[in-house]
Each structure stands twice: as C-alpha cells, then as structure tokens.
Design an enzyme around this catalytic site. Structure first.
Site, PDB file in Angstrom:
ATOM      1  N   LEU A  36       8.404  42.345  65.087  1.00  0.00           N
ATOM      2  CA  LEU A  36       7.064  42.915  64.936  1.00  0.00           C
ATOM      3  C   LEU A  36       6.471  42.572  63.575  1.00  0.00           C
ATOM      4  O   LEU A  36       7.141  42.666  62.554  1.00  0.00           O
ATOM      5  CB  LEU A  36       7.160  44.435  65.106  1.00  0.00           C
TER       6      LEU A  36
ATOM      7  N   ASP B  38      13.128  46.179  45.219  1.00  0.00           N
ATOM      8  CA  ASP B  38      12.508  45.723  46.465  1.00  0.00           C
ATOM      9  C   ASP B  38      11.408  46.703  46.868  1.00  0.00           C
ATOM     10  O   ASP B  38      11.672  47.839  47.254  1.00  0.00           O
ATOM     11  CB  ASP B  38      13.581  45.641  47.553  1.00  0.00           C
TER      12      ASP B  38
ATOM     13  N   ASP C 271      26.480  39.899  52.346  1.00  0.00           N
ATOM     14  CA  ASP C 271      25.406  38.914  52.353  1.00  0.00           C
ATOM     15  C   ASP C 271      24.969  38.626  53.790  1.00  0.00           C
ATOM     16  O   ASP C 271      25.789  38.214  54.612  1.00  0.00           O
ATOM     17  CB  ASP C 271      25.913  37.629  51.696  1.00  0.00           C
TER      18      ASP C 271
ATOM     19  N   ASP D  36      16.718  43.927  55.140  1.00  0.00           N
ATOM     20  CA  ASP D  36      17.915  43.283  54.582  1.00  0.00           C
ATOM     21  C   ASP D  36      18.573  42.377  55.617  1.00  0.00           C
ATOM     22  O   ASP D  36      19.187  41.363  55.271  1.00  0.00           O
ATOM     23  CB  ASP D  36      18.927  44.330  54.115  1.00  0.00           C
TER      24      ASP D  36
END
Length: 325
Positions: free
Chosen positions: A52, A248, A308, A293
């Site tokens: 989205l 962030d 990661d 993330d």
C-alpha cells in the site's frame, strides 16, 4: 616474505572479527553469504511486489525494497520489481501484477516466478497464485495483513463517525499519491483509497480469505501448508516492534498509528498484528522490525541489534533455491 604477508592478512581479519563480536555488532555483520556468487540463484526469477502506498523506485534513487534487489542479484538471482496502483483493491492490484508477469514471461521466456510481496503486495501475490498458479512457483509474504489490520478498522470507523474529516483525509491522501506517481514516472496510475482501506478491515479480510484460501492456517494464529493444493509454495514472516530507531522519522508516525489501532496491546509492527501476518509456512512472526524495517526502510535505519533484512532476503532466496524453486 609472502608467508608473512599472508599471516598478517589473516591476523587482521581475525582482529576485525573479534572487534565485531566485542562491540556487540548486529547479527548481519557476520553474514558472509554475499561472498557466494550463486547463493541466491533460484531456478525461477524473483519478483518484488510493493504494498500500500508503494512504488518501485522514486527518481531511480530511492527503491521501495531498499537494497534488496542488489543483495539478491549479487548472489546470482534474477530479480524484477513491479509497479502497481499505490492504493486499490487486492483484485485490481492482483490483475495488474498478473499482466506484468505475463509481459515478463513473453519477453524473457520465464516459466514461473517467485513472488515476494510486502504488506498488501502479499495479498496481490496470493490473488495471482489463485487465478494463475501455473505462473507462480512461490509466494512469500513479508508483514502482510492476511487477516486484516486493526488500523484499517480504526480508520473505517473514523470515516463513519466523522464523514467530513474522513473525506478530507481521503482527498489529501489521493493528492499525495499523485505526487508519488509523478516522482516514480507513473502519472497514469489509478487509486481507490476507500476500497483499499475497506478491504483491509478484519471482517472483510475474513471473507476475502474464504475466496482465496490456499495456504491458510489451520488454526487461529497457526501455520498453513507450505505447499498448497494449487502446487504453490507459501511462506510468511512478521514483525513485532514499532519504534526501532529514533533517527527514523517513519518510526514516530508508526508509533502514533499503532496506539490508535492496537489499543489492546496486541504485538504488532505499527500497522499489522502478529497473528495477521501468518500464512503458509511461518518462517518467523516476531522479527524486531516495524512495518518498514521489513523492506530495509527508511534507507536501512532499524534497531541496533535487529537482524539485517537484506540477510533475510538472501537466506530466503537460498531456501527457495534448495527447494528447487
């Protein structure tokens, strides 16, 4: 002299390894899979499907799946990205995906594809696997709201209780999407924000799943079959953290949204609850990631010790390779 040089290089490499361990480096610091040029070389190409309000790339600089294509390609995978409507029904976005897969097949002769869909991209992928299973080898869902999102429930109720403000919110969102379309070079994309939000509500999601059931878990918050009756392999992963990195900016937005939608305290990634992400073989549903993330956004910022995402995509491509996919 050559022996001493080699010994010095080994000593230096060992020093870097020890430093990484002593400093508590993230787990991905010790991921050496990128050195293997065939590690991610799947039998069928990988197709990355955005969710989205998504895109493939903005101005050729910012990718939705930040660094994922490069990480997979470095290991030998053939990788494509698609561009769907940023906001529309699952079926409409699924039809767009189907057309692009057919175009790739016609242009390059590919037999089938490994679809990796983030968020709503996972639902578009499930749609294509249902209507055209001959084109799909596997569907991997990353933080996909298979059973709806309580944030969508809250937004729907808000528009009902406050129709004027709701209309303004939809209008503003549509205008913002036009800006994103212009930046991504796709000014002709159509959007239906209301249809999108409505389909993501928990009641409608339950109905939608009854029409597209392949891979559905057998029990509430359970797992489904890895290989469904249509022959497609299904995998899923989810996250349960909201605020993972203070630098962030998107974390702060997700923090507000999460409090509105998940007042009951259900583990979630800011937009999707933990159980809602489960479909097919659940690889993991508790990554310490928020909703962005999982696609290595914003520009790779995440929790200091969080796994990661690029390492996940590499290891999963290797899993698909070993499965003959």
């Amino acid at each position: 002299m050559q022996t001493w040089t080699m010994a010095l290089r080994r000593l230096r490499a060992a020093g870097w390894l020890m430093a990484a361990l002593c400093l508590g480096a993230p787990a991905h610091a010790l991921d050496w899979s990128w050195l293997d040029g065939q590690y991610t070389r799947t039998r069928h190409p990988v197709v990355l499907v955005h969710g989205l309000f998504g895109f493939d790339s903005i101005a050729g600089v910012v990718d939705y799946f930040h660094g994922v294509r490069e990480a997979l390609s470095a290991g030998g995978a053939r990788v494509y990205t698609v561009q769907l409507s940023a906001a529309d029904s699952h079926e409409e976005r699924g039809e767009q995906l189907l057309q692009q897969l057919q175009a790739l097949q016609a242009a390059h002769g590919h037999e089938r594809f490994n679809l990796i869909g983030h968020s709503q991209g996972g639902l578009a992928s499930r749609y294509v696997a249902h209507v055209a299973p001959q084109l799909v080898a596997s569907v991997t869902q990353v933080q996909t709201p298979n059973f709806g999102s309580k944030v969508a429930d809250w937004l729907t109720q808000y528009t009902i209780d406050h129709p004027e403000q709701g209309e303004q919110l939809v209008g503003l969102t549509t205008e913002l999407l036009k800006v994103v379309d212009w930046l991504t070079g796709a000014p002709d994309r159509q959007h239906d924000v209301l249809a999108n939000i409505f389909q993501l509500t928990t009641p409608i999601a339950t109905s939608w799943n009854s029409r597209y059931p392949h891979g559905r878990p057998n029990t509430p918050c359970g797992s489904g079959p890895r290989v469904a009756a249509n022959g497609v392999h299904y995998y899923s992963v989810g996250g349960v953290r909201v605020n993972t990195n203070a630098l962030d900016l998107s974390d702060h937005i997700l923090g507000v949204v999460s409090r509105l939608g998940f007042a009951d305290g259900e583990p979630n990634d800011g937009l999707v609850g933990r159980c809602s992400t489960r479909w097919g073989e659940v690889l993991r549903d508790d990554y310490p990631w928020n909703h962005l993330d999982g696609i290595n956004q914003l520009l790779g910022l995440r929790g200091l010790l969080a796994p990661d995402p690029l390492a996940f995509y590499r290891s999963h491509a290797n899993r698909l390779k070993k499965a003959g996919l």
